[in-house]
Design an enzyme around this catalytic site. Structure first.
Site, short mmCIF file in Angstrom:
data_model
loop_
_atom_site.label_atom_id
_atom_site.label_comp_id
_atom_site.label_asym_id
_atom_site.label_seq_id
_atom_site.Cartn_x
_atom_site.Cartn_y
_atom_site.Cartn_z
N ILE A 202 0.85 -1.19 0.00
CA ILE A 202 0.00 0.00 0.00
C ILE A 202 0.89 1.24 0.00
O ILE A 202 1.80 1.36 0.81
CB ILE A 202 -0.93 0.06 1.23
CG1 ILE A 202 -1.67 -1.27 1.44
CG2 ILE A 202 -1.91 1.23 1.10
CD1 ILE A 202 -2.64 -1.64 0.36
N LYS A 203 0.59 2.14 -0.92
CA LYS A 203 1.25 3.45 -0.93
C LYS A 203 0.25 4.48 -0.44
O LYS A 203 -0.86 4.57 -0.97
CB LYS A 203 1.72 3.79 -2.34
CG LYS A 203 2.34 5.18 -2.47
CD LYS A 203 2.80 5.44 -3.91
CE LYS A 203 3.31 6.85 -4.10
NZ LYS A 203 3.76 7.11 -5.50
#
EC number: 2.3.1.245
Length: 291
Positions: A202-203
């Site tokens: 996840i960014k």
């Protein structure tokens, strides 16, 4: 074939030692297939468990923005200093030399521009092409709470399902709509939903209050986005705070390539992420490297 003459029986079986298979310790990724773990191990440093990605995929909706007018001139010199390159397939094929030999995260969502609603994206890359380009992951925006939330989540699901068939990780990028508040409550919701849909990375954005809760509530690695250009000292402080609170790395663009001294800034960020340097010490490194 091998010579069949003089074949000797094996003797060194070490029967007193159980067979070892070192477990894959990246957060939430221990049960993934070998191929996917192999790709993730190229993205995340095996010693530190962290990564410094260089993002220069902005042109997929911004066009030739400042610092990205000539990627072959302004960005190519940075390749050797990054752990991972994040770009579109068009730029990869046209500008990035294959001999660069850096792991690549390919932008896999698009079909919009700054002239329209940003959250209205579609999957813009086939998994076959991602494999053909030897990428280590694909990335797509997820816009929780936006007009096109449903479509963006479907995009993530589609990429995750296709990626599982070929061992390709998916990185979900938590996009923020024009009217959304960037706070812990929102990003806790967005990152968790993306992970629940199966994204392996996840960014998201760093927030001053409650970031450690965002990380704790997300069962897979989080890397932070650099966001808008900040003064170098502030950008390094953001990096340090994020790493100190549990982030597994950074995926920075403008705070690197829009710096007056991009290589020096990249080295300073590496010092924070992989060597646990404070923002002050990293800034001193930046100042010394830019001379």
């Amino acid at each position: 074939m091998a010579d069949l003459d003089d074949i000797k029986d094996g003797k060194d079986f070490r029967t007193d030692q159980p067979q070892q298979n070192i477990p894959f310790t990246l957060k939430g990724c221990g049960a993934l297939d070998w191929g996917m773990q192999s790709r993730l191990s190229r993205i995340f440093n095996s010693k530190t468990g962290k990564t410094v990605m260089l993002a220069f995929d902005h042109g997929y909706f911004q066009g030739p923005t400042t610092g990205l007018e000539r990627i072959d001139i302004s960005i190519a010199p940075l390749f050797e200093h990054a752990d991972v390159l994040m770009c579109t397939r068009g730029i990869l094929r046209s500008v990035v030399p294959p001999a660069t030999n850096k792991p690549v995260v390919l932008r896999a969502s698009g079909a919009n521009s700054i002239l329209a609603e940003l959250s209205n994206e579609a999957v813009a890359l086939s998994m076959d092409d991602a494999v053909r380009l030897n990428s280590c992951a694909v990335a797509a925006q997820v816009y929780i709470g936006s007009e096109y939330e449903h479509q963006s989540i479907k995009n993530i699901i589609q990429l995750v399902d296709a990626g599982m068939k070929v061992g390709m990780p998916t990185m979900a990028v938590t996009g923020v709509g024009k009217d959304m508040v960037r706070d812990q409550r929102y990003f806790s919701l967005a990152t968790r939903i993306a992970a629940e849909m199966g994204a392996q990375i996840i960014k998201t954005y760093y927030v001053d209050k409650g970031f450690e809760r965002i990380v704790a509530g997300c069962p897979v690695p989080i890397v932070i986005a650099g966001g808008k250009k900040l003064p170098e000292r502030e950008a390094l402080e953001m990096c340090w705070q994020a790493i100190d609170q549990g982030a597994s790395g950074v995926d920075m663009g403008r705070n690197i390539f829009q710096s007056d001294h991009p290589v020096a800034m990249m080295k300073a960020v590496q010092a924070v992420v992989h060597h646990n340097e404070t923002a002050d010490r990293a800034y001193e490194l930046y100042l010394s490297e830019k001379q």
